[in-house]
Design an enzyme around this catalytic site. Structure first.
Site, PDB file in Angstrom:
ATOM      1  N   ASN A 258       0.796  -1.297  -0.031  1.00 13.34           N
ATOM      2  CA  ASN A 258      -0.022  -0.164   0.107  1.00 13.34           C
ATOM      3  C   ASN A 258       0.979   1.183   0.043  1.00 13.34           C
ATOM      4  OD1 ASN A 258       0.369   0.774   2.894  1.00 13.34           O
ATOM      5  ND2 ASN A 258      -0.343  -1.289   3.181  1.00 13.34           N
TER       6      ASN A 258
ATOM      7  N   ASP B 187      -4.703 -10.461  12.509  1.00 14.66           N
ATOM      8  CA  ASP B 187      -5.001  -9.250  13.107  1.00 14.66           C
ATOM      9  C   ASP B 187      -4.013  -8.916  14.267  1.00 14.66           C
ATOM     10  OD1 ASP B 187      -5.989  -7.065  14.538  1.00 14.66           O
ATOM     11  OD2 ASP B 187      -7.996  -7.522  14.020  1.00 14.66           O
TER      12      ASP B 187
ATOM     13  N   LYS C 172     -13.804   0.528  14.555  1.00 15.86           N
ATOM     14  CA  LYS C 172     -12.542  -0.092  14.586  1.00 15.86           C
ATOM     15  C   LYS C 172     -12.098  -0.366  16.122  1.00 15.86           C
ATOM     16  CE  LYS C 172      -7.758  -0.556  12.583  1.00 15.86           C
ATOM     17  NZ  LYS C 172      -7.195  -0.131  11.450  1.00 15.86           N
TER      18      LYS C 172
ATOM     19  N   LYS D 271     -11.595  -3.735  17.980  1.00 15.24           N
ATOM     20  CA  LYS D 271     -10.102  -4.081  18.370  1.00 15.24           C
ATOM     21  C   LYS D 271     -10.085  -4.327  20.051  1.00 15.24           C
ATOM     22  CE  LYS D 271      -8.392  -3.814  14.104  1.00 15.24           C
ATOM     23  NZ  LYS D 271      -7.946  -4.979  13.491  1.00 15.24           N
TER      24      LYS D 271
END
Length: 405
Positions: free
Chosen positions: A212, A310, A345, A349
């Site tokens: 990215n 993750d 998010k 998380k």
């Protein structure tokens, strides 16, 4: 970097590294400091006072008998006016003079006459590698540190004498970073920070992969700010073209699996974990051992993807995080609906603080605009340089973990 309002007395002693002092002076002025140069006679053999005067914008002092001071006491007035005295380069002889209290020329006289409790003395040694490792030199520098001086490290590389090794003066940008760090408050002194930064690279074949636009600049700025705040910092970095911040331990990785392994190996002793890296969400299920050739018609081969680990969620579920002994901070780079997506998010998380930004406007840039998301809502930080934002974030983290101590 910012030393606005600081008055630095830059002392030059004899050594070829004086050529670096010219650039150091220029950088100090560039970041807002005023610079008063003081040179020994030996330094004047390597670089002229005219050069240093042109770069500092001030006449250079060389003699304790300089009559520009009405009472003929430049060693008193120059020292009292300084926010710091920086000797760069500091020769082996000058270090010995300081330790022995010899003060028959202006620079050493000024160092000894300074108010020790108010005017710090920083030494940037520069000498041949054999001189550097000599027991007398090491003994003198250790005593100088015991007497209150801050002894910076040295570089390693080719030397003017033709040899290679330790003893080179640090580069001007490195000395500037050390000086800036010296002036920063130390709210994280004694704390250990583990930080991820940059993109990950997920290989498709030996020459292609998925990544990215993350440049790593924000994460590296946070690492620098954390170190300047007194923390011991370990930086797990994806593939980026950035120099390691001074004093930061760096672990280079490529893929998300690499990053997870590095984090797992380091997390046990961390007090704060900051997940600033832009980790790829998916990776190819299989990596071709050979370059995939373009098929007839130019269509790419079909790829199957699997989800990457993750990392932030895995760390947030650790017992020390659940018990509050590990403070976790996440990042969200969104393209739209920043507050809504970042809030979701953070809850997903299970972390106390998440930092959101609009990725396309921040990737590769030197400035950014952040919003802090926590239990009480969204708290925007105005657009500023990434280094300034990093300091604000580190101050906020320090305040929060101090409140839970």
């Amino acid at each position: 970097m910012d030393l606005s309002g600081k008055h630095i007395v830059l002392g030059l002693t004899g050594g070829i590294a004086c050529y670096k002092s010219a650039e150091l002076c220029r950088l100090l002025v560039k970041v807002g400091a005023t610079v008063q140069v003081v040179m020994t006679d030996a330094a004047c053999e390597f670089i002229t006072p005219v050069t240093m005067q042109a770069l500092s914008g001030r006449p250079v002092y060389r003699s304790q008998w300089d009559a520009r001071q009405p009472d003929n006491m430049p060693h008193i007035h120059l020292a009292r006016a300084a926010d710091a005295i920086l000797i760069a380069p500091c020769s082996a002889d000058f270090a010995a003079r300081l330790v022995q209290g010899r003060s028959d020329e202006l620079l050493s006289l000024m160092c000894i006459a300074r108010p020790i409790d108010r005017v710090p003395l920083l030494l940037a040694p520069a000498m041949n590698r054999e001189m550097w490792i000599h027991p007398a030199t090491q003994r003198n520098l250790a005593q100088a540190a015991a007497d209150g001086a801050v002894v910076l490290g040295v570089g390693n590389g080719p030397q003017a004498c033709g040899e290679t090794g330790d003893g080179r003066m640090l580069e001007p940008a490195e000395i500037l970073e050390e000086l800036e760090s010296f002036f920063q408050p130390k709210p994280l002194s004694g704390q250990r920070i583990l930080l991820t930064a940059g993109p990950t690279f997920e290989p498709i074949d030996p020459v292609r992969g998925i990544t990215n636009h993350s440049s790593g600049k924000m994460g590296f700025a946070i690492a620098r700010a954390a170190r300047q705040a007194g923390a011991e910092v370990t930086l797990v970095a994806g593939p980026v073209a950035l120099p390691t911040p001074r004093g930061v331990r760096r672990i280079d990785i490529q893929s998300a699996d690499d990053m997870l392994a590095a984090v797992q190996a380091e997390i046990a002793s961390a007090r704060v974990f900051i997940a600033a890296a832009a980790v790829a969400d998916w990776r190819p299920a299989a990596v071709s051992e050979r370059k995939m050739k373009k098929a007839e018609g130019g269509l790419p081969p079909a790829l199957t993807f699997v989800e990457n680990p993750d990392i932030l969620r895995a760390v947030a579920l650790l017992p020390q995080a659940q018990a509050g002994r590990l403070y976790c901070v996440g990042f969200a780079a969104e393209s739209h609906d920043l507050i809504e997506n970042a809030t979701a998010k953070r809850l997903r998380k299970g972390i106390p603080l998440l930092v959101g930004n609009i990725g396309p406007t921040a990737f590769g840039q030197d400035d950014n605009q952040l919003v802090l998301i926590d239990d009480s809502g969204a708290h925007p930080l105005p657009r500023a340089s990434k280094q300034s934002l990093a300091r604000q974030l580190i101050d906020e983290i320090a305040r929060r973990i101090a409140a839970t101590a």
